[in-house]
Design a protein around this motif. Structure first.
Motif, PDB file in Angstrom:
ATOM      1  N   ASP A 393       0.851  -1.197   0.000  1.00 42.71           N
ATOM      2  CA  ASP A 393       0.000   0.000   0.000  1.00 42.71           C
ATOM      3  C   ASP A 393       0.883   1.241   0.000  1.00 42.71           C
ATOM      4  OD1 ASP A 393      -2.539  -1.212  -0.025  1.00 42.71           O
ATOM      5  OD2 ASP A 393      -2.292  -1.757   2.086  1.00 42.71           O
ATOM      6  N   ALA A 396      -0.712   7.216  -2.908  1.00 41.85           N
ATOM      7  CA  ALA A 396      -0.897   7.542  -4.323  1.00 41.85           C
ATOM      8  C   ALA A 396      -1.879   8.692  -4.462  1.00 41.85           C
ATOM      9  CB  ALA A 396      -1.416   6.323  -5.073  1.00 41.85           C
ATOM     10  N   ASP A 397      -1.752   9.441  -5.538  1.00 41.43           N
ATOM     11  CA  ASP A 397      -2.651  10.591  -5.718  1.00 41.43           C
ATOM     12  C   ASP A 397      -3.840  10.258  -6.610  1.00 41.43           C
ATOM     13  OD1 ASP A 397      -1.417  10.370  -8.128  1.00 41.43           O
ATOM     14  OD2 ASP A 397      -0.647  12.414  -8.222  1.00 41.43           O
ATOM     15  N   ARG A 398      -3.986   8.959  -6.968  1.00 45.32           N
ATOM     16  CA  ARG A 398      -5.184   8.560  -7.713  1.00 45.32           C
ATOM     17  C   ARG A 398      -5.510   7.110  -7.337  1.00 45.32           C
ATOM     18  NH1 ARG A 398      -1.229   9.345 -11.400  1.00 45.32           N
ATOM     19  NH2 ARG A 398      -2.180  11.295 -12.082  1.00 45.32           N
ATOM     20  N   ARG A 400      -6.459   3.138  -7.492  1.00 46.94           N
ATOM     21  CA  ARG A 400      -6.130   2.012  -8.381  1.00 46.94           C
ATOM     22  C   ARG A 400      -7.391   1.646  -9.162  1.00 46.94           C
ATOM     23  NH1 ARG A 400      -2.430  -2.340  -8.203  1.00 46.94           N
ATOM     24  NH2 ARG A 400      -1.511  -1.445  -6.309  1.00 46.94           N
ATOM     25  N   SER A 450       5.506   2.381   2.648  1.00 45.10           N
ATOM     26  CA  SER A 450       4.384   1.470   2.854  1.00 45.10           C
ATOM     27  C   SER A 450       4.233   1.007   4.293  1.00 45.10           C
ATOM     28  CB  SER A 450       4.545   0.240   1.952  1.00 45.10           C
ATOM     29  OG  SER A 450       5.709  -0.489   2.328  1.00 45.10           O
TER      30      SER A 450
END
Length: 467
Positions: A393, A396-398, A400, A450
Motif C-alpha cells: 500500500d 498515491a494521488d489517484r 487504483r 508502505s
C-alpha cells in the motif's frame, strides 16, 4: 572502513582511506591513499601483499598511493576532492599459462568484447566486467569444465590466474547436461517462460502488453524482392519465428511450421509522413493469438521513391529485448547477400529454441517428483514468499482502477557525481555491485513509504547463462 583498518595496521602506515575511482574506460577500481608513519618508507607492493592476507580479493585495492600530506577541508575533515589521481601500476602482460588460465582469458575476452589479449594478471572488473556478465562467465566456464561454477567465485577471484586456480578442483564435478540439439517428441513442450506468456496471451489475445515492436528507416534505392527473400531466410533460419502454440487438452505446445507458411507479404504500403505515427502505432498495438498465428509481423511502409520504414513486431513468447540485435543482424546480412544475387552464408545454428525448451524441462525435471530440481526450487520460493501481501500500500494521488489500463509513465531525475561516487565506494566496500546498492535503496524507500518490510521487487533478467 574495513580496508582502511587493515592498511593502517601495517607498521609503516599511520593513515589510510580507500575510495572508488572511475577510470577513463568506465570501470571502477578501489584506490587507497596512505600516509607514512613517522618517517617510515611505504612499500606499496608489500602493503598490497599485506592486504591480500587479510582481505578477500575483491576488497584489495587496485592502486595504493602514498601521500606526502593528508588534504583537509577548513573544518578539519578529509578533503576527498583534493586527493590526487591514483598511481596505477602498469601491468606487464603475462600470457596465460596452462589450459585453465587460457580458458578463463578467452571467456573474459569474448564476453567483454576485449580488442586486446587478456593476460593472466588481468582483473575481470578492471576490464569493465559487472555482475550480470559475471553470471555469464560462471555459466560459460562451468559448461567448459563440466561443473557448476557459482558467480560468487568471479567476485572472490577476479583475475585470470586466481579464477583458473579456483576452477581446477571443480573440473568434472558435475553440472547441467549440455544444451544441444535434441530429438523432437510429437508434442514439443513450452519452456517455462513461454508457458507464462502462453497463458497471458490466451487470457487476452487482443493485448499488446507482450509485443516487442521496432522500426527501421531505410533511405535510398530499396530492392524489395531482395528484402522479401531476406525475410524468408530469417524465418527459415529461426524456428521460433514460425512456431504456433495450440493447446492439447488445455496445455500449450510448440508446432513448428514450414517457412513457406509463415512468410509475410513485403509489398510496400503507401504511407504519408503525417500518417506514419498512426500507421506504426496500429501495427505495433495489434494483438496476437499465438495458438493460431506465428508470433511475428513485418510490414514495409513507403513514404516516397527513396524512403521506407520497415516495421517489425515479435511476441514475447518468441523473443525478448536481447533478441532484437541478432534478428536485425541476420536480416541485414541476408538482405546484403540477396541484393547481390546470392544466398546468405550464415553458419548453421547449433540449437533452436525448441531444443532449449526440451533441455530446460530435462534439467529441472517434473515438479511432481519431490527429488527434482523443479520441486526443490518451487518449495524454496513457496516458503520464501509465504505471507507476502497481494500488493504494497503506497501513498498515491489517484485510486487504483478496477481494470488495469496498461498505461504508464517515466520519471527521469539526475544523481549528482558526488552521490554516484559514494554509491560506488559503498558497493566496493561491501563487495557488491552498484546495482545491488541501488536496489537496496529502492527496497528501503518502498518499506518506509508502505510501513512494511515484506516487499518483493521484480527485476527483469535475460536468463542467458548458456552460450
Amino acid at each position: 572502513g574495513e580496508i582502511d583498518a587493515v592498511l593502517a595496521a601495517h607498521e609503516t602506515v599511520d593513515f589510510a582511506v580507500t575510495i572508488g575511482h572511475r577510470l577513463d574506460s568506465g570501470a571502477t577500481i578501489l584506490a587507497a591513499y596512505v600516509h607514512a608513519a613517522g618517517g617510515a618508507v611505504v612499500d606499496t607492493a608489500e602493503l598490497t601483499a599485506f592486504a591480500e592476507r587479510s582481505l578477500p580479493a575483491h576488497m584489495v585495492p587496485t592502486a595504493i598511493t602514498v601521500l606526502d600530506h593528508i588534504p583537509l577541508t577548513p573544518v578539519g575533515k578529509l578533503d576527498r576532492r583534493a586527493l590526487p589521481a591514483p598511481r596505477l601500476q602498469a601491468k606487464e602482460f603475462r600470457a596465460p599459462d596452462g589450459l585453465f588460465e587460457q580458458l578463463v582469458a578467452d571467456v573474459f575476452a569474448e564476453l567483454l568484447g576485449s580488442a586486446e589479449p587478456v593476460g593472466a594478471d588481468d582483473d575481470f572488473f578492471e576490464l569493465g566486467g559487472n555482475s550480470l556478465i559475471a553470471t555469464q562467465v560462471a555459466a560459460r566456464l562451468g559448461a567448459a569444465i563440466g561443473a557448476r561454477v557459482p558467480a560468487r567465485v568471479v567476485f572472490e577471484a577476479p583475475t585470470v590466474a586466481a579464477l583458473a586456480t579456483r576452477l581446477e578442483p571443480l573440473k568434472g564435478a558435475g553440472g547441467r547436461r549440455p544444451l544441444t540439439s535434441m530429438p523432437r517428441p510429437e508434442h514439443i513442450p513450452l519452456s517455462l517462460a513461454q508457458q507464462r506468456m502462453w497463458f497471458l496471451n490466451q487470457f487476452d489475445t487482443a493485448s499488446a502488453a507482450n509485443n516487442i515492436p521496432f522500426a527501421i528507416r531505410l533511405t535510398g534505392a530499396l530492392d524489395v524482392a531482395a528484402l522479401q527473400a531476406a525475410v524468408a531466410d530469417v524465418i527459415e533460419r529461426h524456428e521460433t519465428l514460425r512456431t504456433v502454440y495450440p493447446a492439447v487438452d488445455g496445455t500449450g505446445y510448440q508446432v513448428i511450421l514450414p517457412a513457406a507458411q509463415a512468410i509475410p507479404d513485403m509489398t510496400p504500403q503507401q504511407v504519408t509522413t503525417s500518417e506514419l505515427p498512426g500507421w506504426l502505432a496500429a501495427f505495433a498495438l495489434g494483438g496476437f493469438d499465438v495458438a493460431a498465428e506465428v508470433p511475428l509481423r513485418i510490414a514495409l511502409g513507403q513514404l516516397d521513391a527513396a524512403e521506407y520504414v520497415l516495421a517489425v513486431v515479435v511476441h514475447h513468447i518468441a523473443a525478448d529485448g536481447s533478441s532484437v540485435g541478432p534478428l536485425v543482424r541476420d536480416l541485414m546480412l541476408s538482405y546484403v547477400a540477396r541484393s547481390s544475387g546470392v544466398a546468405p552464408e550464415l553458419p548453421p545454428l547449433p540449437v533452436q529454441y525448441a531444443d532449449y525448451a526440451l533441455w530446460q524441462r530435462d534439467v529441472l525435471g517434473d515438479e511432481g517428483d519431490p527429488d527434482s530440481v523443479a520441486a526443490a526450487q518451487i518449495a524454496y520460493w513457496r516458503a520464501t514468499l509465504a505471507g507476502l501481501p497481494d500488493r504494497i500500500d503506497l501513498p498515491a494521488d489517484r485510486p487504483r482502477p478496477a481494470v488495469a489500463s496498461g498505461r504508464g509513465a517515466v520519471f527521469t531525475f539526475e544523481i549528482d557525481g558526488r552521490i554516484r561516487t559514494r554509491l560506488e565506494e559503498l558497493a566496493q566496500e561491501a563487495g557488491a555491485s552498484l546495482f545491488m546498492v541501488v536496489h537496496s535503496a529502492f527496497a528501503a524507500l518502498l518499506a518506509r513509504l508502505s510501513g512494511t518490510t515484506d516487499i518483493t521487487i521484480g527485476t527483469p533478467v535475460a536468463g542467458r547463462g548458456e552460450a
